[in-house]
Design a protein around this motif. Structure first.
Motif, mmCIF file in Angstrom:
data_model
loop_
_atom_site.group_PDB
_atom_site.id
_atom_site.type_symbol
_atom_site.label_atom_id
_atom_site.label_comp_id
_atom_site.label_asym_id
_atom_site.label_seq_id
_atom_site.Cartn_x
_atom_site.Cartn_y
_atom_site.Cartn_z
ATOM 1 N N THR A 405 0.840 -1.101 -0.026
ATOM 2 C CA THR A 405 -0.079 -0.082 -0.156
ATOM 3 C C THR A 405 0.832 1.175 0.141
ATOM 4 O O THR A 405 0.611 2.168 -0.553
ATOM 5 C CB THR A 405 -0.943 -0.092 1.206
ATOM 6 N N ALA A 406 1.899 1.201 0.745
ATOM 7 C CA ALA A 406 2.796 2.474 0.791
ATOM 8 C C ALA A 406 3.429 2.554 -0.579
ATOM 9 O O ALA A 406 3.530 3.805 -1.034
ATOM 10 C CB ALA A 406 3.945 2.264 1.875
ATOM 11 N N VAL A 407 3.772 1.631 -1.184
ATOM 12 C CA VAL A 407 4.345 1.502 -2.522
ATOM 13 C C VAL A 407 3.346 2.300 -3.420
ATOM 14 O O VAL A 407 3.688 2.860 -4.392
ATOM 15 C CB VAL A 407 4.753 0.420 -3.235
ATOM 16 N N LEU A 408 2.371 1.747 -3.399
ATOM 17 C CA LEU A 408 0.781 2.379 -4.428
ATOM 18 C C LEU A 408 0.806 3.715 -3.983
ATOM 19 O O LEU A 408 0.430 4.380 -5.130
ATOM 20 C CB LEU A 408 -0.378 1.764 -3.937
ATOM 21 N N ALA A 409 0.779 4.241 -2.889
ATOM 22 C CA ALA A 409 0.841 5.840 -2.423
ATOM 23 C C ALA A 409 1.864 6.557 -3.243
ATOM 24 O O ALA A 409 1.414 7.510 -3.666
ATOM 25 C CB ALA A 409 0.787 6.055 -1.011
ATOM 26 N N ARG A 410 2.950 6.053 -2.980
ATOM 27 C CA ARG A 410 4.359 6.611 -3.771
ATOM 28 C C ARG A 410 4.142 6.743 -5.409
ATOM 29 O O ARG A 410 4.375 7.797 -6.115
ATOM 30 C CB ARG A 410 5.701 5.917 -3.384
ATOM 31 N N LEU A 411 3.520 5.602 -6.104
ATOM 32 C CA LEU A 411 3.264 5.408 -7.400
ATOM 33 C C LEU A 411 2.209 6.364 -7.729
ATOM 34 O O LEU A 411 2.408 6.983 -8.745
ATOM 35 C CB LEU A 411 3.006 3.888 -7.580
ATOM 36 N N LEU A 412 0.993 6.728 -6.931
ATOM 37 C CA LEU A 412 0.208 7.546 -7.379
ATOM 38 C C LEU A 412 0.824 9.037 -7.388
ATOM 39 O O LEU A 412 0.686 9.740 -8.022
ATOM 40 C CB LEU A 412 -0.866 7.557 -6.411
ATOM 41 N N HIS A 413 1.893 9.281 -6.145
ATOM 42 C CA HIS A 413 2.257 10.561 -6.318
ATOM 43 C C HIS A 413 3.216 10.948 -7.604
ATOM 44 O O HIS A 413 3.139 11.924 -8.315
ATOM 45 C CB HIS A 413 3.320 10.707 -5.054
ATOM 46 N N ALA A 414 4.064 9.623 -7.851
ATOM 47 C CA ALA A 414 5.201 9.805 -8.904
ATOM 48 C C ALA A 414 4.483 10.069 -10.138
ATOM 49 O O ALA A 414 4.761 10.809 -11.065
ATOM 50 C CB ALA A 414 5.997 8.745 -8.936
ATOM 51 N N GLY A 431 -8.223 4.205 -1.640
ATOM 52 C CA GLY A 431 -9.429 4.406 -0.831
ATOM 53 C C GLY A 431 -9.822 3.185 -0.094
ATOM 54 O O GLY A 431 -10.106 3.045 1.160
ATOM 55 N N ALA A 432 -9.592 2.185 -0.895
ATOM 56 C CA ALA A 432 -9.832 0.655 0.100
ATOM 57 C C ALA A 432 -8.654 0.561 1.071
ATOM 58 O O ALA A 432 -9.111 -0.028 2.113
ATOM 59 C CB ALA A 432 -9.854 -0.520 -0.832
ATOM 60 N N ALA A 433 -7.403 1.003 0.887
ATOM 61 C CA ALA A 433 -6.413 0.842 1.890
ATOM 62 C C ALA A 433 -6.599 1.618 3.081
ATOM 63 O O ALA A 433 -6.444 1.489 4.300
ATOM 64 C CB ALA A 433 -5.107 0.970 1.211
ATOM 65 N N ALA A 434 -7.145 2.830 2.735
ATOM 66 C CA ALA A 434 -7.691 3.775 3.860
ATOM 67 C C ALA A 434 -8.710 3.490 4.632
ATOM 68 O O ALA A 434 -8.636 3.189 5.783
ATOM 69 C CB ALA A 434 -7.681 5.177 3.150
ATOM 70 N N ALA A 435 -9.596 2.628 4.149
ATOM 71 C CA ALA A 435 -10.815 2.107 4.946
ATOM 72 C C ALA A 435 -10.293 1.206 5.743
ATOM 73 O O ALA A 435 -10.833 0.769 7.040
ATOM 74 C CB ALA A 435 -11.864 1.740 3.711
ATOM 75 N N SER A 436 -9.216 0.248 5.250
ATOM 76 C CA SER A 436 -8.959 -0.736 6.092
ATOM 77 C C SER A 436 -7.718 -0.732 7.078
ATOM 78 O O SER A 436 -7.268 -1.197 7.750
ATOM 79 C CB SER A 436 -8.524 -1.976 5.279
ATOM 80 N N GLY A 437 -7.375 0.835 6.946
ATOM 81 C CA GLY A 437 -6.453 1.238 8.035
ATOM 82 C C GLY A 437 -5.125 1.173 7.602
ATOM 83 O O GLY A 437 -4.062 1.225 8.359
ATOM 84 N N ARG A 438 -4.658 0.814 6.374
ATOM 85 C CA ARG A 438 -3.380 0.479 5.992
ATOM 86 C C ARG A 438 -2.532 1.692 5.270
ATOM 87 O O ARG A 438 -1.270 1.731 5.172
ATOM 88 C CB ARG A 438 -3.499 -0.457 4.782
ATOM 89 N N LEU A 439 -3.210 2.703 5.323
ATOM 90 C CA LEU A 439 -2.605 4.163 5.109
ATOM 91 C C LEU A 439 -2.303 5.162 6.196
ATOM 92 O O LEU A 439 -3.086 5.182 7.277
ATOM 93 C CB LEU A 439 -3.380 4.911 4.132
ATOM 94 N N ASP A 440 -1.095 5.776 6.410
ATOM 95 C CA ASP A 440 -0.735 6.415 7.629
ATOM 96 C C ASP A 440 -1.387 7.779 7.353
ATOM 97 O O ASP A 440 -2.011 8.133 6.321
ATOM 98 C CB ASP A 440 0.832 6.779 8.081
ATOM 99 N N ARG A 441 -1.390 8.725 8.186
ATOM 100 C CA ARG A 441 -2.124 9.939 8.101
ATOM 101 C C ARG A 441 -1.728 10.900 7.089
ATOM 102 O O ARG A 441 -2.485 11.305 6.455
ATOM 103 C CB ARG A 441 -1.847 10.777 9.684
ATOM 104 N N SER A 442 -0.318 11.005 6.996
ATOM 105 C CA SER A 442 -0.070 11.893 5.889
ATOM 106 C C SER A 442 -0.295 11.276 4.535
ATOM 107 O O SER A 442 -0.686 12.020 3.756
ATOM 108 C CB SER A 442 1.630 11.922 5.864
ATOM 109 N N GLU A 443 -0.655 10.013 4.310
ATOM 110 C CA GLU A 443 -0.813 9.377 3.036
ATOM 111 C C GLU A 443 -2.293 9.605 2.909
ATOM 112 O O GLU A 443 -2.683 9.956 1.879
ATOM 113 C CB GLU A 443 -0.338 7.943 2.871
ATOM 114 N N ARG A 444 -3.115 9.465 3.986
ATOM 115 C CA ARG A 444 -4.711 10.011 3.934
ATOM 116 C C ARG A 444 -4.674 11.521 3.672
ATOM 117 O O ARG A 444 -5.700 11.699 2.847
ATOM 118 C CB ARG A 444 -5.265 9.530 5.229
ATOM 119 N N VAL A 445 -3.876 12.036 4.168
ATOM 120 C CA VAL A 445 -4.090 13.934 3.801
ATOM 121 C C VAL A 445 -3.810 13.862 2.307
ATOM 122 O O VAL A 445 -4.706 14.587 1.682
ATOM 123 C CB VAL A 445 -3.128 14.547 4.706
#
Length: 924
Positions: A405-414, A431-445
């Motif tokens: 999930t962290a890799v996917l967040a960085r891929l979205l940004h890149a 969005g699904a990762a955020a709902a299941s709590g796998r994203l940290d706060r900065s990634e959700r922001v």
């Protein structure tokens, strides 16, 4: 090709063949590393010998044929013209050799007897005529043939026989004593064949391409070939065919020679092609599975032959040809092996990751981690394509869900940095990762920002709700990432913002994002947004300029582009559009290609908005169009209203009404209208509708702006002055009371002291006031627009002031103001305004009508002006406002015009009337 720099070789070969012809046996060994013309010299010797009457026996060695015992000797015998009895004898001994002799055996008595019989067959020919025995690539000969050749050479001393051999001294031979045995013979001459020098290269290029082109190309050709004749001939052919290097020419020649050459050299070059120029000798040795000493020898040999330059490829085509010659399976095996050995040796992660990406596999946690680290370094060094490739592979190969999930967040940004529309494909997964709590706060922001950008407000609201539910209440003076987001929301998407937010303050400790001189970017973006929301942009202009100074350093951060756009908005809202333009020009001038595409598009949009505030309509139009070249409308998402609003306004004011029509037919995201970008769009669309005579629709747009801004509590600088637009629409509709009310209301706002906003309100107040009050109001408006540098609004006020002075009876001053208005309108490229001025009374300087002929012959000046505006679609009320007469007067002029032209209705007015008066087209 010719034999440049080979004159001494040719002379020696001529002497040796002459000696042989006179009965003195001679041997010439043409040796050297790589393909440097040895075969060409051999061919020349054959031609020379045939001219002298020699019989020629020829053979060519090949590495795959080393397993054939006496393969070279068989070629020599079968290629000769033998008498019948000698042919039968030779065949008999060759048949016996096939049974007795093996390719790698040490010759025994029976084998030596066969050698002797075969040599007698060949030497018996010398009794009839001199004999030339030519063997090309003798280093590829089988062991038995080498023994047989030595047996023959020992016996040719008193015979008319010349033996010419070509030997690649870089290749190991099956018989280490062969070269030594040759050297012991007194009639053996060794001729070294080296790569050509610059002069030799020029000579051959001139022979093929002409002297003039050789002068221009020789240095480059020598650099690309090192004087190697195989590469040089291929390069000349490539240049003749295409003007450049071809993979199937130069590249194929390079790779083909290696495939035919020494196995160690081939393995080393393959390893070199895979590892690239940063390789070490130890890395090459491990990947090629040879010793470091063998690597050194191979690189030295290949460099000496001109194939390499100091152990490196001379042209990318050579490296690519080596890789293409490998099967996909073998290429992937080598790249994966390279990645492993580089990782084990602690090499920089970008080198490791490059090999993993090449194989499209990441076997193990070490590989995934290397890809992630390489992606972060690539983002910092502006290699965004590399970062995306690394992250895509890491995402596919990562098995642990949280890390994935962290890799996917960085891929979205890149991907968002250069193509927000492409990045949108990852939003659902995050969005699904955020709902299941796998994203940290900065990634959700950050996710909230990206979701809103793409108009996915409901998903953003759900993420935001969970953020708020888990957030701790901040202490007074304390800031959090959520609070920064709330301030940004209040400015950009106010319907989602939290009410009763504490005021933002700058200078707190970094929390997330890329630190800069001004602080972490999400925080300073929140501070600027809060200042805009509260209508106090003047208080944070210094902070805005600090942020803009940090844009090059923070260009790859998640909030870099948003921080830059907000900072530029602050400067424009603070009535400093000149500074906005200066910063945009500075940032674009400093390595613009390094900036992400999204940031460059933001700069173009901000530049267009600032140019509009200064009346630089051409610049505004150019930059708004550039914003859409950099980012298509789909990629702009809900922010499309920013460049689109500027494009519509600039196009309408410059008379590009086809552009206006085309843009207004394009659909825009519904979510955009609920953001600040929607207000910008509605305001611009309202002015476009005013310019095309749709006053009611324009009024609806301006009032929609006002409803939104008041509902959001955002009736502040930085957003359009909707009241002045609505007042202008009311004036077009003939309702001066409503226009005056809105102008008064605008003048009573807290931001009424701002020059630009006050100038707009004063102009509307003047238009709704008696003629005697107009000069005072318009003069003040003119001073304000001169103060803030808006050329377009200056032109409009000057035109109004000219008419007011004319109505007041001061024709001289009216004409002077009229000339200034027309000059200013032309200066800023306001074509519709220029055309409108042409329809002014002739006494002011308007264009005189043509009375002698034409569609309007017989009409008075006043009737002609009224008819021209009517043809262009203006209502009676709008015509009255433009000409400063009553609607009743307009109606009277039209009635007389109908009678004179013999028509009954408005729609029967000839369209050419507008052209004759110079008033064709639409007016602003």
């Amino acid at each position: 090709m010719g034999l440049a720099e080979r004159h001494q070789h040719i002379q020696l070969l001529h002497r040796l063949t002459s000696d042989a012809a006179s009965g003195r046996g001679r041997v010439a060994v043409l040796h050297g590393t790589g393909p440097n013309g040895k075969t060409e010299l051999l061919d020349h010797a054959i031609v020379r010998a045939e001219e002298l009457g020699f019989q020629v026996l020829r053979a060519v060695g090949a590495r795959p044929e080393r397993a054939l015992p006496l393969g070279i000797v068989a070629q020599l015998v079968h290629g000769a013209t033998l008498p019948g009895h000698l042919r039968r004898e030779a065949d008999t001994w060759l048949e016996e050799a096939a049974v007795t002799v093996t390719a790698d055996s040490v010759p025994g008595t029976a084998t030596v007897r066969i050698f002797d019989r075969l040599c007698r067959v060949m030497l018996e020919l010398a009794g009839r005529a001199p004999v030339l025995i030519a063997v090309d690539d003798v280093h590829h000969a089988d062991t038995a043939s080498l023994h047989c050749l030595l047996h023959l050479i020992r016996r040719i001393g008193p015979l008319p026989v010349c033996v010419v051999l070509t030997d690649d001294s870089s290749s190991s031979t099956e018989l280490p004593l062969f070269r030594g045995e040759l050297q012991r013979q007194p009639y053996v001459s060794r001729l070294a064949v080296e790569p050509l020098g610059p002069a030799g290269v020029r000579e051959l290029v001139a022979e093929c391409l002409g002297a003039a082109r050789a002068d221009a190309l020789a240095a480059d050709f020598h650099r690309l070939t090192g004087g190697n004749t195989l590469l040089l001939s291929s390069l000349v052919e490539d240049f003749t065919a295409t003007g450049g290097i071809r993979p199937q020419g130069y590249g194929a020649a390079f790779a083909g020679h290696l495939e035919r050459g020494d196995r160690v050299c081939l393995a080393v070059v393959r390893a070199l092609a895979v590892l690239g120029p940063e390789r070490t000798t130890a890395e090459l040795a491990e990947l090629a599975e040879v010793s470091e000493a063998e690597v050194g020898t191979a690189l030295g040999t290949l460099s000496g032959s001109g194939l390499l330059a100091d152990g490196h490829f001379r042209a990318p085509a050579a490296r690519l040809a080596v890789l293409e010659a490998l099967s996909r399976t073998e290429r992937d095996r080598l790249h994966l092996a390279a990645a492993r050995l580089l990782h084990q040796r602690g090499a920089p992660v970008p080198r490791v990751a490059a090999h993993l990406v090449e194989t499209q596999s990441a076997p193990g946690d070490w590989a995934v981690q290397a890809l992630r680290e390489a992606a972060e370094r690539a983002l910092v060094t502006d290699q965004r394509g590399t970062a995306v490739a690394c992250l895509e592979l890491a995402y596919r190969c990562c098995s642990e869900e949280t890390a994935r999930t962290a890799v996917l967040a960085r891929l979205l940004h890149a991907e968002w940095l250069d193509s927000p529309s492409r990045a949108a494909r990852h939003l659902s997964g995050l969005g699904a990762a955020a709902a299941s709590g796998r994203l940290d706060r900065s990634e959700r922001v950050t996710l909230v920002h990206r979701l809103l950008w793409h108009g996915r407000g409901e998903e953003a609201a759900r993420v935001l709700h969970r953020l708020r539910a888990t957030a701790r209440a901040p202490q007074p003076g304390q800031r959090t990432d959520l609070l920064d987001l709330e301030h940004w929301l209040a400015w950009n998407h106010p319907e989602l913002a939290m009410e009763n937010r504490p005021q933002a303050t700058a200078g707190t400790a970094p929390f997330l994002g890329v630190p800069s001189r001004s602080g972490p970017l999400p925080h300073v973006t929140g501070v600027l947004s809060d200042a805009l929301t509260r209508g106090r942009p003047d208080r944070v202009t210094d902070l805005a300029e600090q942020i803009l100074g940090d844009v090059p350093r923070a260009r790859a951060s998640e909030w870099g582009a948003e921080a830059a756009l907000t900072a530029l908005t602050v400067l424009t809202a603070a009535d400093r559009p000149t500074d906005t333009l200066a910063w945009c020009e500075r940032l674009v001038a400093e390595d613009v290609h390094l900036l992400p595409v999204t940031t460059r598009a933001f700069l173009a949009a901000a530049r267009a908005e600032a140019a509009l505030r200064l009346g630089e309509l051409g610049t505004a139009l150019e930059q708004a169009r550039l914003a859409f070249v950099l980012l298509p409308a789909k990629s702009w998402g809900t922010a499309v209203g920013l460049p689109l609003g500027s494009l519509l306004l600039a196009a309408a004011r410059t008379g590009e009404f086809e552009e206006v029509s085309r843009q207004l037919t394009q659909s825009v995201p519904d979510a955009m209208l609920e953001s600040r970008y929607g207000v910008t769009y509605l305001y611009a669309r309202g002015h476009c509708r005013l310019a095309t005579g749709h006053s009611h629709a324009a009024l609806a747009d301006f009032m929609a702006c006002g409803e939104r801004m008041r509902a959001w509590g955002l009736d502040v600088p930085g957003l359009p002055a909707w009241r002045t637009g609505a007042a202008e629409a009311w004036l077009r509709l003939g309702n001066t009371d409503q226009a005056k009310k809105l102008a008064y209301e605008q003048l009573g706002r807290p931001d009424a002291a701002r020059p630009h906003t006050r100038g707009l309100a004063l102009r509307m107040m003047a238009a709704a006031s008696p003629v005697k009050r107009m000069p005072q109001l318009l003069t003040e408006a003119l001073d304000l627009f001169e103060e803030c540098g808006d050329q377009y609004e200056q032109a409009r006020v000057l035109a109004d002031l000219s008419r007011a002075q004319y109505e007041a009876g001061d024709s001289r001053r009216a004409r002077m103001l009229f000339r200034r208005a027309r000059h200013m309108a032309r200066l800023c490229g306001a074509e519709p305004l220029c055309e409108e001025l042409l329809s002014a009374p002739e006494e002011l300087g308007g264009e005189p009508p043509t009375r002698e002929c034409g569609l309007g012959a017989g009409l008075t000046d006043a009737e002609r002006r009224v008819a021209a505006l009517a043809v262009r679609g203006y209502t009676n009320r709008e015509i009255a406002l433009k000409l400063y007469v009553t609607p009743s007067t307009v109606e009277q002029h039209l009635t007389r015009t109908y009678r004179k032209l013999g028509i009954k209705r408005r729609k029967d007015l000839p369209a050419g009337l507008g052209v004759e008066t110079g008033a064709s087209g639409s007016a602003a």
